[in-house]
Design a protein around this motif. Structure first.
Motif, short mmCIF file in Angstrom:
data_model
loop_
_atom_site.label_atom_id
_atom_site.label_comp_id
_atom_site.label_asym_id
_atom_site.label_seq_id
_atom_site.Cartn_x
_atom_site.Cartn_y
_atom_site.Cartn_z
N ALA A 152 0.73 -1.04 -0.07
CA ALA A 152 -0.15 0.08 0.05
C ALA A 152 0.99 1.28 -0.07
O ALA A 152 0.43 2.26 -0.60
N GLY A 153 1.86 1.20 0.73
CA GLY A 153 2.86 2.31 0.59
C GLY A 153 3.45 2.65 -0.75
O GLY A 153 3.58 4.01 -1.14
N ILE A 154 3.76 1.62 -1.28
CA ILE A 154 4.53 1.72 -2.57
C ILE A 154 3.40 2.31 -3.60
O ILE A 154 3.69 3.23 -4.37
N ALA A 157 2.33 5.91 -2.78
CA ALA A 157 3.41 7.05 -3.23
C ALA A 157 3.36 7.11 -4.71
O ALA A 157 3.81 8.19 -5.20
N ALA A 158 2.85 6.15 -5.59
CA ALA A 158 2.72 6.41 -6.87
C ALA A 158 1.39 6.87 -7.66
O ALA A 158 1.08 7.03 -8.50
N GLY A 159 0.52 7.10 -6.45
CA GLY A 159 -0.79 7.87 -6.71
C GLY A 159 -1.84 6.59 -6.99
O GLY A 159 -2.70 6.99 -7.49
N ALA A 160 -1.52 5.35 -6.59
CA ALA A 160 -2.54 4.52 -7.10
C ALA A 160 -3.46 4.10 -5.78
O ALA A 160 -2.90 4.21 -4.73
N LEU A 180 -3.18 -1.96 7.53
CA LEU A 180 -3.04 -2.43 6.33
C LEU A 180 -2.93 -1.04 5.19
O LEU A 180 -2.28 -1.05 4.23
N GLY A 181 -3.53 -0.16 5.62
CA GLY A 181 -3.38 1.07 4.63
C GLY A 181 -4.16 1.14 3.34
O GLY A 181 -3.75 1.89 2.53
N VAL A 182 -5.20 -0.11 3.08
CA VAL A 182 -5.63 -0.27 1.90
C VAL A 182 -6.89 0.78 1.81
O VAL A 182 -7.54 1.19 2.76
#
Length: 369
Positions: A152-154, A157-160, A180-182
């Motif tokens: 989720a962090g990755i 960071a890419a705007g997804a 989880l950050g989803v």
């Protein structure tokens, strides 16, 4: 024959008696949850109590829970509801995720069964289009756990956006949507001892989805139609119970099962055994013996296990998950899944080992020669 042993909890868990009673009680009452009279208000109260319980299971708010007809519908709502976003889907996902979008791009798996997050990062960097990443929390065939929080962090960071199919995890490990950050999380009642045919999509953030069906405004308009109050009530009770229990003790049984399997048949392989896994799941490969032969032999011995996903019922074929882990066609077709759950006992492991040991001895390399 002794009573049959059920070791296929990942396909569906036995219904909890308390959940069955909740379903029966709801069915015994009349009322449409959208009606304003006392009967309708009673149905609405059951529905919202269930929503609170399901939300609590994963650290969400009740207002973030959309009831659906199951995990498959929830996954499709998440991915097809973001039709304008480029879908990046882990290669180990359930078929209902892999087939939700014809334009899905596959994120490879590592050899131990985890989603390759370096590959995900590269895929996001290579294309600036808005994307949605779908990555399951726990694999249904191997039990392997993904590092969803890192994914989720990755992605963010890419705007997804990030969708997580978490149906296999609650009741087996702690699940918190905040950790989880989803952006979207899928749940299913029958994986935790609730009724079949009801699931949920949790939307903790400000995500706008395109509706899959037209109709009324039920479930925030995302799932129009009269709510299945009885199924939701059973889901809620199962969620309450799953949230209170732990299956940590089952990990010791699973580990003993795998040790004894290796002792009886040194050629056996535990797929995903080196990765973090659910405490309940073992994916066992027996070289030279196809999965269908193993499943049928064990069933005749009164032990129920499976091969691959239950959604390909009656069609035993090489696992796409194991092939994505780098196994060839033959090896991917020689694996069975043993999955324990809330009704399991250590004696069930003994029964499996006795039946599987006889099978392995019949097909031992020296015996076959």
């Amino acid at each position: 024959m002794a009573d049959p042993v059920y070791l296929d909890h990942n396909a569906t868990a036995p219904v909890r008696p308390e959940a069955a009673r909740a379903v029966a009680e709801a069915l015994a009452e009349v009322g449409n949850a959208s009606s304003v009279h006392r009967f309708g208000r009673g149905a609405r109260r059951r529905l919202e109590d269930a929503r609170e319980a399901v939300a609590a299971l994963v650290g969400a708010r009740a207002s973030q829970v959309i009831f659906t007809g199951g995990g498959t519908e929830a996954n499709n709502l998440a991915l097809r509801g973001l039709a304008g976003a480029r879908p990046l889907v882990s290669a180990g996902e359930h078929d209902c995720v892999l087939r939700a979008r014809d334009d899905a791009e596959s994120i490879p798996l590592t050899a131990d069964g985890r989603t390759d997050l370096d590959a995900l990062q590269a895929m996001l960097a290579d294309d600036a289009r808005p994307a949605v990443v779908s990555i399951m929390l726990a694999n249904n065939e191997t039990g392997v756990l993904n590092d969803v929080a890192r994914a989720a962090g990755i992605a963010h960071a890419a705007g997804a956006l990030v969708h997580c199919d978490a149906v296999q995890a609650p009741g087996k490990i702690a699940v918190d949507v905040r950790d989880l950050g989803v952006d979207l999380l899928t749940l299913s009642a029958h994986k935790i001892g609730g009724p079949q045919g009801v699931g949920a999509l949790v939307i903790p953030g400000e995500v706008s989805l395109t509706k899959l069906m037209g109709g009324g405004g039920q479930e925030r308009g995302y799932r129009p139609g009269t709510e299945n109050v009885a199924a939701a009530a059973g889901f809620g009770v199962a969620a309450e119970m799953a949230g209170r229990e732990t299956l940590d003790h089952v990990a010791a049984w699973r580990d003993r099962l795998e040790r004894e399997v290796r002792t009886m048949a040194p050629q056996a392989v535990i797929h995903g055994g080196d990765a973090p896994r659910l405490p309940t799941t073992s994916c066992i490969g027996l070289p030279g013996v196809n999965a269908e032969t193993q499943v049928m032999a064990l069933d005749l011995a009164g032990v129920a296990v499976s091969s691959g996903s239950a959604c390909s019922s009656g069609k035993v074929h090489p696992s796409h998950v194991l092939k994505a882990m780098g196994l060839d066609e033959d090896a991917a077709g020689e694996a069975i899944r043993v999955s324990l759950g809330w009704t399991s006992r250590e004696a069930d492991v003994d029964r499996f080992l006795d039946a599987w040991g006889k099978l392995a001895r019949r097909h031992a390399p020296e015996h076959a020669a």
